[in-house]
Design a protein around this motif. Sequence first.
Motif, PDB file in Angstrom:
ATOM      1  N   VAL A 143      -7.571   2.502   5.339  1.00 19.41           N
ATOM      2  CA  VAL A 143      -6.689   1.486   4.758  1.00 19.41           C
ATOM      3  C   VAL A 143      -5.464   1.280   5.645  1.00 19.41           C
ATOM      4  O   VAL A 143      -5.084   0.151   5.964  1.00 19.41           O
ATOM      5  CB  VAL A 143      -6.274   1.880   3.327  1.00 19.41           C
ATOM      6  CG1 VAL A 143      -5.109   1.021   2.832  1.00 19.41           C
ATOM      7  CG2 VAL A 143      -7.459   1.733   2.385  1.00 19.41           C
ATOM      8  N   SER A 199      -3.078  -2.218  -2.553  1.00 22.74           N
ATOM      9  CA  SER A 199      -4.163  -1.264  -2.285  1.00 22.74           C
ATOM     10  C   SER A 199      -3.644   0.151  -2.496  1.00 22.74           C
ATOM     11  O   SER A 199      -2.763   0.609  -1.764  1.00 22.74           O
ATOM     12  CB  SER A 199      -4.684  -1.418  -0.848  1.00 22.74           C
ATOM     13  OG  SER A 199      -5.739  -0.500  -0.605  1.00 22.74           O
ATOM     14  N   GLU A 207      -2.288   6.774   1.919  1.00 23.75           N
ATOM     15  CA  GLU A 207      -3.651   6.232   1.882  1.00 23.75           C
ATOM     16  C   GLU A 207      -4.508   6.803   3.003  1.00 23.75           C
ATOM     17  O   GLU A 207      -4.006   7.331   4.007  1.00 23.75           O
ATOM     18  CB  GLU A 207      -3.610   4.708   2.013  1.00 23.75           C
ATOM     19  CG  GLU A 207      -3.040   3.989   0.823  1.00 23.75           C
ATOM     20  CD  GLU A 207      -3.917   4.101  -0.407  1.00 23.75           C
ATOM     21  OE1 GLU A 207      -5.084   3.699  -0.355  1.00 23.75           O
ATOM     22  OE2 GLU A 207      -3.408   4.590  -1.436  1.00 23.75           O
ATOM     23  N   THR A 221       0.851  -1.189   0.000  1.00 21.00           N
ATOM     24  CA  THR A 221       0.000   0.000   0.000  1.00 21.00           C
ATOM     25  C   THR A 221       0.888   1.241   0.000  1.00 21.00           C
ATOM     26  O   THR A 221       2.100   1.147  -0.216  1.00 21.00           O
ATOM     27  CB  THR A 221      -0.991  -0.012   1.183  1.00 21.00           C
ATOM     28  OG1 THR A 221      -1.943   1.040   1.009  1.00 21.00           O
ATOM     29  CG2 THR A 221      -0.279   0.140   2.512  1.00 21.00           C
ATOM     30  N   CYS A 281      -4.408  -2.099   7.691  1.00 22.27           N
ATOM     31  CA  CYS A 281      -3.123  -2.767   7.462  1.00 22.27           C
ATOM     32  C   CYS A 281      -2.368  -2.978   8.769  1.00 22.27           C
ATOM     33  O   CYS A 281      -1.751  -4.033   8.970  1.00 22.27           O
ATOM     34  CB  CYS A 281      -2.278  -1.955   6.482  1.00 22.27           C
ATOM     35  SG  CYS A 281      -2.822  -2.063   4.758  1.00 22.27           S
TER      36      CYS A 281
END
Length: 379
Positions: free
Chosen positions: A105, A147, A101, A97, A109
Motif C-alpha cells: 500500500v 486505505s 500499512e 492511509t 501511494c
Amino acid sequence: MTPPIYLDYNATTPVDQHVLKEMLPWFTERFGNAASRTHLYGWEAADAVADARQQVAKLIGATEKEIIFTSGATESNNLALKGAYEAAGAERRHIITVVTEHKAVLDACQHLEALGAEITYLTAAPDGLINLRQIEQALRPDTLLVSVMYANNEIGVIQPIADIGALCRANGVFFHTDATQAAGKITVGVEYDCVDLLSLSAHKLYGPKGVGALFVRKGTNLTAQLDGGRHERGLRSGTLNVPGIVGFGKACRLAAATMPTERERLKTLRDQLEKEILETVADVRINGNQEKRLPQTTNLSFEGVDGEALLMAFNRIAVSNGSACTSALVEPSYVLKALGVPDDLAHASVRFSLGRFTTEEEIAETIQHVQEVVARLRA
C-alpha cells in the motif's frame, strides 16, 4: 536434521492437504482454460472458477460478481489504489492511509504521489491503533479513498474497520482495506464494515501462493492495470490460474468451517506463550494493543539483547522480526519505529505467529528455547 518449529504463519502458511487434493486434478486431467467456452475442458474450468469465486465471496460476505481474482494481495492493493485513482476525475486526487500499512500500500501511494496524488499518512498511537477523529480531520472535499489495513501483519492489531467504513460512506469516500491477515482468522464482513475494496491472498489461509482476490463493490470505478483480453469483468486481464483459484476456494471453505474453534485454540496457545515468557524472562514487552489484535499473533521485544544475535540463536524455532516482504533489510521494523519503539528494542523484537498446525508441545518447547537463548545472550 529436525526442522525448526514453524511460528511464522503470518509470513505464509503451508498448503492444507485438503486444499492440495482439490487442486491436483486441475494441473493434469482437467487442464482447460476457463476462457475457452467451446468445449468441455473450458466449461469444466469455468465452472470450477465460478464455484471458487462463490467460496471466496462467502468468506467475506460478498457476492461472487464482486470478486476479482489476482496474483495476490500485492496486486489487489495496486489495482485498488491505482485503479481508483486513474478512474477518478481531476478533482479527486487525495488519498488517506496509515504509516503502518503494508509496503504494497505504501509503495503504491508513493507511486501515485509521483503522478500528482496527494497522500495523507496518518500516525498510529503507540499501541498501533488509529482513531476516527484522525480520519475525520484528514478528510477533504477532494478525498477519493481511505486505505486502512484490517489487521497489521507485524503486531496483529485490528483497526476499527466498521467505524472507519461508516465514516467514509457518510462522506462519499471509497474505503479500501488490506484484509490479508484478517480473513479466515477473524470474522470479516464487507457489508457490516462498509468496505468498497478489500484485498486477499490465498497463501495466508492455507491456500497456494500466487493467487489472491480483490473485492470490488458494485459502483466502485476502477481502471484496469493489466491490458489484454479483458478478463475478470475487464479489470484484470490474463489467463486464470485455475488450480490456484480452486485451491483458494477450498481454503476459504475450510477457514470458514474451522474459524470459531481455531480462533479460540490459537488464542489460548498464544496467551500461554506470552504469559510464560513474560513471567520467566525479565525485561520483555508486548508491542501493540493487547486486546484488539489477532488471536494468533504476538510481537515481543527483548531488552538488553542484540537483535541479530537473537534471531540467529533461535535455531529451534522459525520466527521473524517483521514483515516477510522487508526481512532482507537491516533496518529495524518501520512499523515498530512508527509506534515509537526505540531502534535497539525494535531490532530485538520478534513476531511469533501461530497457525493451524501449531501444537501445545511446540509452544512448550518454544518457551523453553526462548528462556535458554535470552539467558545465554544476556550472560
